[in-house]
Design a protein around this motif. Structure first.
Motif, short mmCIF file in Angstrom:
data_model
loop_
_atom_site.label_atom_id
_atom_site.label_comp_id
_atom_site.label_asym_id
_atom_site.label_seq_id
_atom_site.Cartn_x
_atom_site.Cartn_y
_atom_site.Cartn_z
N PHE A 30 0.82 -1.21 0.00
CA PHE A 30 0.00 0.00 0.00
C PHE A 30 0.86 1.27 0.00
CE2 PHE A 30 -3.26 -2.99 1.61
CZ PHE A 30 -4.25 -2.71 0.67
N ALA A 31 2.01 1.22 0.66
CA ALA A 31 2.90 2.39 0.63
C ALA A 31 3.35 2.67 -0.80
CB ALA A 31 4.10 2.17 1.54
N GLU A 32 3.74 1.63 -1.51
CA GLU A 32 4.18 1.80 -2.90
C GLU A 32 3.02 2.16 -3.80
OE1 GLU A 32 7.26 1.90 -5.81
OE2 GLU A 32 7.23 1.91 -3.62
N MET A 33 1.85 1.59 -3.55
CA MET A 33 0.67 1.91 -4.36
C MET A 33 0.34 3.40 -4.28
SD MET A 33 -3.28 0.68 -3.92
CE MET A 33 -3.55 1.94 -2.65
N TRP A 34 0.33 3.94 -3.06
CA TRP A 34 0.01 5.35 -2.90
C TRP A 34 1.11 6.25 -3.44
CZ3 TRP A 34 -4.63 6.97 -2.48
CH2 TRP A 34 -5.59 6.24 -1.79
N GLU A 35 2.36 5.83 -3.29
CA GLU A 35 3.45 6.64 -3.83
C GLU A 35 3.38 6.68 -5.35
OE1 GLU A 35 6.96 7.72 -5.75
OE2 GLU A 35 6.44 5.60 -5.61
N ARG A 36 3.11 5.53 -5.98
CA ARG A 36 2.99 5.50 -7.44
C ARG A 36 1.73 6.24 -7.90
NH1 ARG A 36 7.36 5.23 -10.10
NH2 ARG A 36 7.77 6.53 -8.27
N PHE A 37 0.68 6.20 -7.09
CA PHE A 37 -0.52 6.99 -7.39
C PHE A 37 -0.13 8.46 -7.49
CE2 PHE A 37 -3.90 9.77 -5.96
CZ PHE A 37 -5.02 9.33 -6.66
N SER A 38 0.64 8.93 -6.53
CA SER A 38 1.03 10.34 -6.53
C SER A 38 1.96 10.66 -7.69
CB SER A 38 1.68 10.71 -5.19
OG SER A 38 2.92 10.07 -5.03
N TYR A 39 2.93 9.78 -7.96
CA TYR A 39 3.92 10.05 -9.01
C TYR A 39 3.26 10.07 -10.39
CZ TYR A 39 7.70 9.35 -12.33
OH TYR A 39 8.54 9.48 -13.41
N GLY A 157 1.19 -3.63 -6.62
CA GLY A 157 0.90 -2.37 -5.96
C GLY A 157 1.33 -1.18 -6.81
N ILE A 158 2.48 -1.31 -7.43
CA ILE A 158 2.98 -0.25 -8.32
C ILE A 158 1.97 0.01 -9.43
CG2 ILE A 158 4.75 0.29 -10.04
CD1 ILE A 158 6.74 -1.22 -8.30
N ASN A 159 1.52 -1.06 -10.08
CA ASN A 159 0.64 -0.90 -11.23
C ASN A 159 -0.78 -0.52 -10.84
OD1 ASN A 159 2.18 -1.67 -13.83
ND2 ASN A 159 2.81 -3.23 -12.36
N LEU A 160 -1.21 -0.92 -9.66
CA LEU A 160 -2.53 -0.50 -9.19
C LEU A 160 -2.56 1.01 -8.98
CD1 LEU A 160 -5.30 -1.68 -8.43
CD2 LEU A 160 -4.49 -1.80 -6.05
N GLY A 161 -1.51 1.53 -8.34
CA GLY A 161 -1.42 2.98 -8.16
C GLY A 161 -1.31 3.71 -9.48
N GLY A 192 -0.31 7.36 1.95
CA GLY A 192 0.69 6.30 1.92
C GLY A 192 1.68 6.41 3.06
N LEU A 193 2.10 7.64 3.37
CA LEU A 193 3.06 7.86 4.45
C LEU A 193 2.44 7.54 5.80
CD1 LEU A 193 5.86 8.90 5.29
CD2 LEU A 193 4.91 11.22 5.31
N ALA A 194 1.20 7.99 6.01
CA ALA A 194 0.52 7.72 7.28
C ALA A 194 0.29 6.22 7.47
CB ALA A 194 -0.82 8.47 7.31
N GLN A 195 -0.12 5.55 6.43
CA GLN A 195 -0.35 4.10 6.51
C GLN A 195 0.96 3.36 6.81
OE1 GLN A 195 0.75 2.12 3.53
NE2 GLN A 195 0.38 0.24 4.66
N PHE A 196 2.05 3.80 6.20
CA PHE A 196 3.36 3.18 6.42
C PHE A 196 3.77 3.29 7.88
CE2 PHE A 196 8.01 3.47 6.53
CZ PHE A 196 8.37 2.30 5.86
#
Length: 497
Positions: A30-39, A157-161, A192-196
Motif C-alpha cells: 500500500f505504501a508503494e501503491m500510494w506513492e505510485r498513485f502520486s507520481y 501495488g505499483i501498477n494498481l497505483g 501512503g506515508l501515514a499508513q506506512f
C-alpha cells in the motif's frame, strides 16, 4: 493476499508458513501503491499543465519533463547509499515520503513549480530504492520460496497505483482545475506515508539498522532536519543553475545531454563506489569483467527502448490532448486517461508472459535474455509505426479516433513485458555478487539517460526533415535487430565462470 504474523525465518513446522506472505508485505504494497498513485498522477498532468496552463512552448515543456523524469531515475542511487550508510532504509523512506508530499502540494502553486519538481526528485531518491529493498528484508533466507511472490505482490501495488492515478488526479486536474489534480497526488502521498507509519509494526526489523528502533515521535527532529535540508538543497541548486544555466544552454542539445550524464553519473559513482580497502574486497576476475561489460552493452541498447517508451507522458500526452477526438457522446475523455492503459495491460498480461517464458525456457525454443529484450525493442518500434500512421492523419487536419492511441499503448506495453522484467532478472542473476547492487544502479542509468533523451528528441530532430515517430520506429527496430545479431556472444560472456 495472504499474510502471517509468524516471525520471518521461524521454523514452526507448519507447511502453511512456507506459502503465506509475511504481514509486512501488505504495508509495503500500500505504501508503494500510494506513492505510485502520486507520481503517475502528477506525471500524467505535467506536460499538459505546462503547455495549457503556464504557456510553455512544446519544446520547453518536453525538455523540462525529460529533465525531471531523468533525474527521478538518478537520485535513488544516492538515496540508497545514504540509507545504507547513515539513515537506515525505513527512516530514509519516511523522509522521502515527507519530501515528496511537500513537493506535490507545492505543485498547486505556480511560482513554486521548479521547487516542487526538485522536492519530488530528491524525495523519490530517498523513498523508491529503500521500500523496494525492504521487501527483500522481510525474508531472512535468500532461498525463501515466498520471496518471488512477495515481489510480484509489490509489483502489483505499483501498477494498481499507476492505473488509478490518471483516472483520479487526471480527471480532477483537467475537469476541475490543475491544482485539484496535483493536490490529489499530494493527498495520495500523505495517505501512503501515514499508513506506512501506522502499520510499521508488521515490518518487523525490515529497513532498520541493528541499533535502530521503529520510527516514532523521537525521530521527528531528524525527519524535519533532513526534510528541511532537502528543501534548502533544492533552493540552492536552483540558484546555482541561474548562474551556470545560460552557459550550459549555449551548448548543442546532444552536448547538454552528454555533459549532464557525465557530471551527474560521475558524482554518483564517486558517492557509491565500493571502498577498495574494505574487508573482503577483491578485484573482479576476467570472467566477471566480461559479465559486467555485457550488462553495460545491453544497457546501452535498452536506452533506445526507453527513449521511445517514455514518449507516453510527453509527445503522446500532447497528441491525446491536441490531435485525438476524445468525445464519447457529451463527455470528453481526459487526455491523461490514456496513461492508465499501460498498467492495466501489465496486470492482465504479466502472468501470461511469466508462463510463456517458463514454457519456452523449458523447451528447445528457449530464448536468451538479450534476445527477449531485442524482441521487446522491435515490438516497441512496431507501435511507433502505428503512431506514425496516426500522426499522418492528424497532420492532414483531422483528429483521430481514440483507438489509435489505445492500440499503441497496448503494443508498447507488450514490448515492456518482453524487456523490463527480463532485464532486471538478468542483472540480478548475471552481475557478480560483489557488485550486484552497483550494477542494478548502473542499469537504471539507462532509464535516466533515456528519459532525458525522450524529452529532447523532438527538438533534436527539428530541421532534419525527419519526423519523430518514424524515427523512433526505426531507432527501436534497428537497435533490436542489432542486439539480436550480437546476442550469442553476449550470452556466452554472461555465462562465463
Amino acid at each position: 493476499m495472504s499474510t502471517t504474523t509468524v516471525p520471518v525465518g521461524a521454523q514452526s513446522g507448519d507447511a502453511a508458513n512456507e506459502t503465506r506472505q509475511p504481514a509486512g508485505i501488505k504495508v509495503l504494497f500500500f505504501a508503494e501503491m500510494w506513492e505510485r498513485f502520486s507520481y503517475y498522477g502528477m506525471r500524467a498532468l505535467l506536460v499538459l499543465y505546462l503547455v495549457n496552463a503556464l504557456g510553455y512552448s512544446r519544446d520547453n515543456a518536453l525538455a523540462l519533463y525529460g529533465i525531471y523524469t531523468g533525474l527521478v531515475y538518478l537520485t535513488p542511487l544516492i538515496g540508497g547509499a545514504v540509507a545504507d550508510r547513515i539513515l537506515g532504509k525505513r527512516r530514509a523512506a519516511v523522509i522521502g515520503g515527507t519530501v515528496m508530499m511537500l513537493g506535490h502540494f507545492a505543485m498547486a502553486f505556480e511560482p513554486l513549480l521548479h521547487v516542487a519538481l526538485g522536492l519530488l526528485i530528491v524525495g523519490n531518491g530517498f523513498f523508491k530504492p529503500n521500500t523496494t529493498s525492504m521487501v527483500g528484508e522481510l525474508y531472512e533466507r535468500e532461498d525463501d520460496p515466498r520471496r518471488a511472490g512477495g515481489y510480484s505482490i509489490f509489483y502489483m501495488g505499483i501498477n494498481l497505483g499507476a492505473f488509478f492515478s490518471p483516472l483520479v488526479a487526471g480527471t480532477l486536474g483537467e475537469k476541475l482545475g490543475w491544482h485539484w489534480g496535483f493536490g490529489a497526488a499530494g493527498v495520495g502521498m500523505a495517505i501512503g506515508l501515514a499508513q506506512f507509519l501506522w502499520q510499521q509494526k508488521d515490518l518487523g526489523r525490515s529497513g532498520l539498522m541493528p541499533h535502530q528502533e521503529p520510527v516514532g515521535m523521537k525521530d521527528l527532529p531528524q525527519i524535519l532536519l533532513w526534510s528541511g535540508g532537502s528543501l534548502l538543497f533544492v533552493v540552492g541548486a536552483l540558484q546555482a543553475w541561474r548562474l551556470v544555466g545560460p552557459i550550459y544552454g549555449q551548448l548543442p542539445v546532444i552536448g547538454q545531454i552528454l555533459l549532464a550524464v557525465a557530471v551527474i553519473g560521475g558524482a554518483i559513482f564517486w558517492i557509491i563506489k565500493p571502498d577498495a580497502k574494505s574487508e573482503g574486497h577483491e578485484p573482479l576476475t576476467r570472467a566477471e569483467w566480461g559479465r559486467v561489460i555485457s550488462i553495460i552493452i545491453v544497457m546501452v541498447f535498452v536506452i533506445a527502448f526507453w527513449t521511445g517508451f517514455e514518449q507516453a507522458g510527453g509527445t503522446m500526452a500532447l497528441f491525446a490532448d491536441q490531435n485525438t477526438d476524445r468525445m464519447m457522446g457529451s463527455f470528453e475523455v481526459p487526455a491523461s486517461w490514456f496513461q492508465s492503459i499501460n498498467p492495466l495491460v501489465i496486470v492482465a498480461l504479466a502472468p501470461l508472459f511469466a508462463m510463456l517464458w517458463t514454457r519456452l525456457d523449458q523447451s528447445r525454443y528457449r530464448l536468451g535474455d538479450t534476445l527477449k529484450q531485442a524482441l521487446g525493442m522491435v515490438v516497441l518500434g512496431l507501435g511507433f509505426v502505428v503512431m506514425a500512421m496516426a500522426q499522418s492523419q492528424a497532420d492532414a487536419g483531422a483528429k483521430v479516433g481514440m483507438q489509435w492511441l489505445a492500440i499503441v499503448f497496448f503494443i508498447h506495453t507488450v514490448g515492456e513485458l518482453m524487456l523490463s522484467p527480463v532485464g532486471l532478472s538478468m542483472v540480478s542473476r548475471v552481475a557478480p555478487a560483489k557488485v550486484v547492487a552497483l550494477m542494478m544502479g548502473v542499469w537504471f542509468l539507462s532509464s535516466a539517460a533515456a528519459n532525458t533523451l525522450a524529452g529532447f528528441m523532438e527538438q533534436m530532430l527539428h530541421g532534419s526533415g525527419i519526423s519523430l515517430y518514424p524515427f523512433l520506429a526505426a531507432f527501436a527496430i534497428g537497435a533490436g535487430v542489432l542486439l539480436a545479431l550480437i546476442s550469442r556472444p553476449l550470452e556466452k560472456a554472461m555465462h562465463a565462470k
